[in-house]
Scaffold this active site. Structure first.
Site, PDB file in Angstrom:
ATOM      1  N   ASP A 240      -5.565  -6.781   5.802  1.00 42.26           N
ATOM      2  CA  ASP A 240      -6.746  -6.121   5.251  1.00 42.26           C
ATOM      3  C   ASP A 240      -7.763  -7.165   4.795  1.00 42.26           C
ATOM      4  OD1 ASP A 240      -8.509  -4.283   4.213  1.00 42.26           O
ATOM      5  OD2 ASP A 240      -7.174  -3.550   2.651  1.00 42.26           O
TER       6      ASP A 240
ATOM      7  N   LYS B 145       3.555 -15.436   3.650  1.00 44.79           N
ATOM      8  CA  LYS B 145       3.620 -16.228   2.416  1.00 44.79           C
ATOM      9  C   LYS B 145       5.083 -16.555   2.151  1.00 44.79           C
ATOM     10  CE  LYS B 145       1.497 -18.147  -1.113  1.00 44.79           C
ATOM     11  NZ  LYS B 145       0.701 -19.394  -0.911  1.00 44.79           N
TER      12      LYS B 145
ATOM     13  N   ASP C  36     -11.436  -8.615   6.977  1.00 44.82           N
ATOM     14  CA  ASP C  36     -12.776  -8.528   6.389  1.00 44.82           C
ATOM     15  C   ASP C  36     -13.431  -9.908   6.325  1.00 44.82           C
ATOM     16  OD1 ASP C  36     -12.503  -5.852   6.125  1.00 44.82           O
ATOM     17  OD2 ASP C  36     -12.603  -5.787   3.949  1.00 44.82           O
TER      18      ASP C  36
ATOM     19  N   TYR D 100       0.811  -1.211   0.000  1.00 41.28           N
ATOM     20  CA  TYR D 100       0.000   0.000   0.000  1.00 41.28           C
ATOM     21  C   TYR D 100       0.847   1.265   0.000  1.00 41.28           C
ATOM     22  CZ  TYR D 100      -4.076  -2.917   1.129  1.00 41.28           C
ATOM     23  OH  TYR D 100      -5.084  -3.847   1.099  1.00 41.28           O
TER      24      TYR D 100
ATOM     25  N   ASP E 227      -2.884 -18.303   2.590  1.00 43.47           N
ATOM     26  CA  ASP E 227      -3.992 -19.033   1.976  1.00 43.47           C
ATOM     27  C   ASP E 227      -4.578 -20.045   2.944  1.00 43.47           C
ATOM     28  OD1 ASP E 227      -1.495 -20.173   1.734  1.00 43.47           O
ATOM     29  OD2 ASP E 227      -1.763 -20.885  -0.306  1.00 43.47           O
TER      30      ASP E 227
END
Length: 363
Positions: A247, A191, A251, A141, A223
């Site tokens: 993020d 990851k 959610d 970001y 994942d």
């Protein structure tokens, strides 16, 4: 006690839910003997309309002078085109940088009264109460270069994932420290099988583990973490991860609670004012209709009272009031069952404030 709050209503339903939250803080002040003063400032699309920029200098100055920041939401569809620096979301990212809030705390809790609103089965929802600690000011970001390049083969786009070891270490330390205050279990999400940044992340987690022998550590690839949140969310206590992963996963966690309209958040740094906001976004499709759910903002107020203002009893009182109205069967449209009557934003706000006053009288 006098506390100064900067209120950034923002876009969409932001003004509606922050208005109810300010009224809630006034009720807390009346019942517990505090005074809250409010300074209102623009951010996001509202700031673009008012000042031509998503984050005016006046807003930054007001926030820095406050004890805490209450943020409604940013995002407006009319600004979805054009450079990223001119979009409402740039105001939010800029505010985080300006205030140095590098950690986002998102509690994932299932209220028993809302279990039926979750897409998961009842048996999977038992004992779900975990906290996602998300790095907030680094990664994709914020990394540069970030650009579009015209080439003979067509458009090429570049986003840069960049972290320093310092940025990684400080968020992981917070993860460990937070786990110590809860169930002493930390899940680090990365990851590391693909990304070099994640390999450094995992190495740092493992290096710091020696300083926290009382905290049980577990690693998950992102994942697999996404799958486990749906399969067995009750296994988690504290989850720490980088910006993009946090993020997305927070959610996902919000939806298992029954509604993203129920999820609060706190963004914290090193001693400056924290930023408190609901996770649900600006929801422009329902803006101005008076039907938005204010409870995530109320729960964000509870986080503010506890984390930034040192008012733990007051925070507990707000959370109990929210739980009581839900147990009483009161609902806004996003969490109502089919055919169930729903309260509007102001009506739900009144119900929580009435419950808070009634509880104070009993004490």
């Amino acid at each position: 006690m006098i506390k100064h709050i900067s209120v950034l209503p923002g876009d969409g339903i932001g003004p509606e839910v922050t208005n109810e939250a300010c009224r809630l803080l006034e009720t807390v002040g009346a019942e517990f003997g505090h005074t809250f003063s409010f300074t209102f400032a623009h951010i996001g699309g509202a700031a673009i309309d008012a000042a031509g920029t998503p984050l005016p200098e006046e807003t930054i100055a007001a926030c820095r002078a406050s004890d805490a920041v209450l943020l409604g939401a940013v995002g407006a569809p009319q600004y979805d085109r054009g450079p990223a620096s001119g979009r409402p979301e740039a105001g939010l990212l800029g505010l985080r940088k300006a205030l140095g809030v590098f950690a986002n705390l998102r509690p994932i809790t299932v209220f028993p009264a809302l279990a039926k609103a979750s897409p998961l089965k009842d048996e999977i929802l038992k004992n779900v109460d975990f906290l996602i600690v998300r790095e907030l000011t680094g990664g994709l970001y914020f990394g540069t270069p970030r650009e579009r390049i015209e080439t003979p083969e067509g458009l090429e786009v570049i986003d840069t994932l960049r972290y320093t070891e310092h940025e990684i270490e400080r968020i992981i330390r917070l993860g460990y420290e937070t786990a110590r205050t809860r169930g002493r279990r930390l899940t680090s999400v990365d990851k590391a099988n693909v990304l070099e940044s994640s390999r450094v992340w995992r190495e740092t987690v493992q290096r710091l583990q020696a300083e926290y022998p009382d905290v049980e550590l577990n690693h998950l690839l992102v994942d697999n973490a996404a799958m486990q949140i749906v399969k067995n969310p009750g296994q988690f206590d504290v989850m720490v991860t980088e910006n993009l992963f946090g993020d997305i996963l927070s959610d996902e966690g919000a939806m298992i609670t029954g509604s993203i309209g129920m999820l609060p958040s706190a963004s914290l740094g090193n001693g400056g004012p924290g930023v408190y906001e609901p996770v649900h976004g600006s929801a422009p499709d329902i803006a101005g209709k008076g039907v938005a759910n204010p409870l995530a903002t109320f729960l964000s107020v509870a986080l503010m009272l506890r984390q930034s203002l040192g008012m733990a009893a007051e925070a507990d009182a707000v959370e109990r009031a929210v739980n009581h109205v839900l147990t009483d069967g009161l609902r806004t449209a996003d969490i109502a069952d089919i055919g169930q009557s729903a309260l509007g934003t102001a009506e739900m706000g009144d119900a929580v404030r009435d419950r808070l006053r009634a509880a104070a009288v009993k004490q």
